[in-house]
Each structure stands twice: as structure tokens, then as C-alpha cells.
Scaffold this active site. Structure first.
Site, PDB file in Angstrom:
ATOM      1  N   LEU A 123      33.477  32.406  11.894  1.00  0.00           N
ATOM      2  CA  LEU A 123      33.525  33.913  10.338  1.00  0.00           C
ATOM      3  C   LEU A 123      32.188  33.832  10.128  1.00  0.00           C
ATOM      4  CD1 LEU A 123      36.248  34.385   8.419  1.00  0.00           C
ATOM      5  CD2 LEU A 123      35.843  36.195   9.803  1.00  0.00           C
ATOM      6  N   ASP A 124      31.138  33.865   9.764  1.00  0.00           N
ATOM      7  CA  ASP A 124      29.465  34.347   9.461  1.00  0.00           C
ATOM      8  C   ASP A 124      29.377  33.467   8.127  1.00  0.00           C
ATOM      9  OD1 ASP A 124      28.679  36.033   7.802  1.00  0.00           O
ATOM     10  OD2 ASP A 124      28.941  37.627   9.426  1.00  0.00           O
ATOM     11  N   GLU A 125      28.546  33.267   7.544  1.00  0.00           N
ATOM     12  CA  GLU A 125      28.363  31.971   6.177  1.00  0.00           C
ATOM     13  C   GLU A 125      28.786  32.953   4.928  1.00  0.00           C
ATOM     14  OE1 GLU A 125      25.184  29.507   3.749  1.00  0.00           O
ATOM     15  OE2 GLU A 125      24.808  30.710   5.254  1.00  0.00           O
TER      16      GLU A 125
END
Length: 338
Positions: A123-125
Site C-alpha cells: 500500500l503506498d505511503e
């Protein structure tokens, strides 16, 4: 020489007994939680792995973890008990084990107990929600593989109110340089002010896939939360909280993987009923000898009946006409009764 003489030390019996404890190096490294076998091969290729103090140079070399010392970057690695966690990832954390910039990582949310944990997928930041964290490299690799098409469901808040035509574009697919991105499920949840909440389901996770698709149709993502991953759901986990997978949840996860990879499911097709005389012999054709006797008996009976008819016809004359007067009377009499 006595019949009880033991076999020589270099016999196949001794070598097979020793092979029981041997395991391929990259498989052992993946089992310790370092990552997938492909990542472990990169460790070997870059000279970061040593066996009894000597750098490993072959991918397929076999090792005995009980008697040999295997190290990565100078630190000995050992097999660990399997750990499976569900985490509600908060924003601002990275799904990586190595970040040169020193930013916060997902694994920093877990106590340092000497176990090598890593995330399953990413999951991206700026995204949050459910993510699986484990030290089981083999399971993580399978779950992340595209062929299993593990469904991932997200609640997404976007700017504006997308039209039906725009949402249909997400279903049909949006083309990028990596290929065509599309959603397998889409549900309109609610509208809030000048934004809209949607539920999107994907089967293949690409880098920032949802954000890029929504930007392409003109609706920037404000918030993105993953709420389900395969049979697992986020439940009542608060942001930053995690829990161990229950036996039931772990069983559901493994059942899903076995079902997705089952040859019976991937190749199952409807069977057409066999047509007698074409293709494989049917049950009836297999018993030709059995039914041959009956058919010969029936044919002989038909020949007898034909001969009887021929005799009656010869008695009736040589005109070749059949006398049906009696039958005609019978039918007309029956007709009168009706």
C-alpha cells in the site's frame, strides 16, 4: 566376505540419508522470512550470503541448516516459527524493509523480537487499511502472484461526482504503459459535499493503480482505504492496530490459494454427451457380443414372420394385392361404437 558386511561409505544409501536434511539455499532463505525466492536469489547474486564463512555463488546449492552457518550481511539466519498478522496500516508508513531515507516502515509498528517480517503486497505511503504482515516467504509470494487474482477491496473518496459513463470506463479498462487497468467490482456508496465515496475491487495490484485510473477519468483520490484482502476483512481494527490471524482465517486463506491453483477448477469444462458410433465407444457398443445374440434372434424371428406372410400371400393369389376386407370391417365397426 560376510553377508552382514556394511555397504561402503560412498554408497547411494548414505548419500540419500544425508539428503533428507538438505534444502536449496534460496528456499531456506525464503523460509527464514527474508522474502520471496526471487529476492533471495538477488541476495546470493550480490554476494550477501555466506555458508560457513564462504560466499555462496550458486543458486541451486543445498545446505544443512542444522550443521551449517548461513549468514546474510554477516548476520546468521535461522528458521523461525510462522507468524501471520493483520494490520490496519496508517498513512505515512512504507511497505518496505529497506528505506535509505529512513522513513517510517510498516514493520516498525511491530515489536523487535528477532523475527524478520515483511508485508504481502504494498500500500503506498498515502494509502491506509488492511495489509497482511508475515515471515512466511512462500505464502507471501503466492498471494502476490497475479495468477491467483486475490480480490482486494477499497473504499475510495474522490473529488466530484463521477458520471456513469466515467465509471464504465473503469470497468472496461484504462490503458497505461504497463497494460490495461480495470476494476472487477464497483459500487457507489454515498456523496459527501463535493466528493463521492466508491467501493472498488481489483484482482491484480499494480503500482498506484486506483489513483492513476481515477486521475485519468478526472477525479482525484482524496482518501484510499483497503477494507478486504481475499477472505480477510479489516473488521474493528483501528489505524495502527494489528492482530494475529486466527486458525479459521488462516485456513480460509490457504483454502483460497488451493482453490485458485487447483487444476480441476482451472481446466474444468462442460462435457458433451457421447454420440453412439462417434468418438469413444459407449456402454452399449462395448456390449456388442451380448446384444449380438439378441439381434440375431430378433432377425431370425422377423425372417420367420416374413415367411409366414409370404405363405399367406401365395394363398391369396398371384395379383400381389393384399386382402384387407376383414380388417376394414373391424375398423368400421369400432368407428360406429365410438
Amino acid at each position: 566376505m560376510s553377508s552382514q558386511t556394511p555397504p561402503p561409505p560412498n554408497s547411494d544409501t548414505d548419500s540419500s540419508a544425508e539428503d533428507v536434511h538438505l534444502i536449496r539455499l534460496q528456499k531456506f532463505l525464503a523460509a527464514t522470512g527474508l522474502g520471496s525466492r526471487r529476492h533471495c536469489e538477488e541476495y546470493i547474486e550480490t554476494g550477501r550470503v555466506t555458508i560457513d564463512g564462504e560466499a555462496a555463488s550458486e543458486f541451486g546449492v543445498k545446505v544443512d541448516p542444522e550443521t551449517q552457518v548461513i549468514c546474510v550481511d554477516g548476520e546468521r539466519v535461522r528458521l523461525q516459527p510462522r507468524r501471520y498478522y493483520l494490520l490496519n496500516k496508517p498513512t505515512g508508513f512504507l511497505c518496505t524493509n529497506n528505506d535509505p531515507a529512513g522513513r517510517r516502515r510498516v514493520i516498525d509498528l511491530f515489536p523487535n523480537e528477532g523475527q524478520r517480517l515483511f508485508t504481502v503486497g504494498r500500500l503506498d505511503e498515502n494509502s491506509e487499511g488492511l495489509i497482511l504482515v508475515t515471515n512466511d516467504g512462500a505464502m507471501a509470494e503466492r498471494l502476490a502472484h497475479p495468477r491467483y487474482k486475490v480480490p482486494r477491496t477499497y473504499h475510495v473518496q474522490v473529488v466530484g461526482n463521477p458520471t456513469r459513463e466515467k465509471l464504465d470506463e473503469l470497468r472496461k479498462g484504462v490503458r497505461f504503459k504497463e497494460g490495461v487497468f480495470r476494476v472487477s467490482g464497483l459500487k457507489y456508496l454515498r456523496k459527501q459535499g463535493k466528493s463521492t465515496f466508491l467501493e472498488l475491487t481489483l484482482h491484480e495490484g499494480q503500482n498506484r493503480e486506483i489513483r492513476r485510473m481515477m486521475a485519468r477519468i478526472g477525479h482525484k483520490v482524496i482518501q484510499l482505504i483497503r477494507v478486504r484482502f481475499g477472505p480477510l476483512n479489516i473488521g474493528k481494527l483501528k489505524s495502527g492496530e494489528y492482530k494475529r490471524l486466527t486458525d479459521w482465517e488462516l485456513k480460509k486463506l490457504r483454502d483460497m490459494m488451493n482453490e485458485k491453483h487447483s487444476p480441476d477448477i482451472r481446466h474444468r469444462k462442460g462435457r458433451k454427451s457421447a454420440v453412439p458410433g462417434k468418438g469413444r465407444p459407449t456402454h452399449g457398443s462395448a456390449d456388442k457380443k451380448t446384444f449380438g445374440k439378441k439381434s440375431s434372434e430378433s432377425s431370425s424371428k422377423s425372417r420367420n414372420s416374413n415367411s409366414k406372410r409370404g405363405a399367406s400371400a401365395s394363398q391369396q393369389g398371384t395379383t400381389g394385392r393384399r386382402i384387407i376386407g376383414a380388417t376394414h370391417k373391424k375398423k368400421t365397426s369400432q368407428g360406429r361404437r365410438k
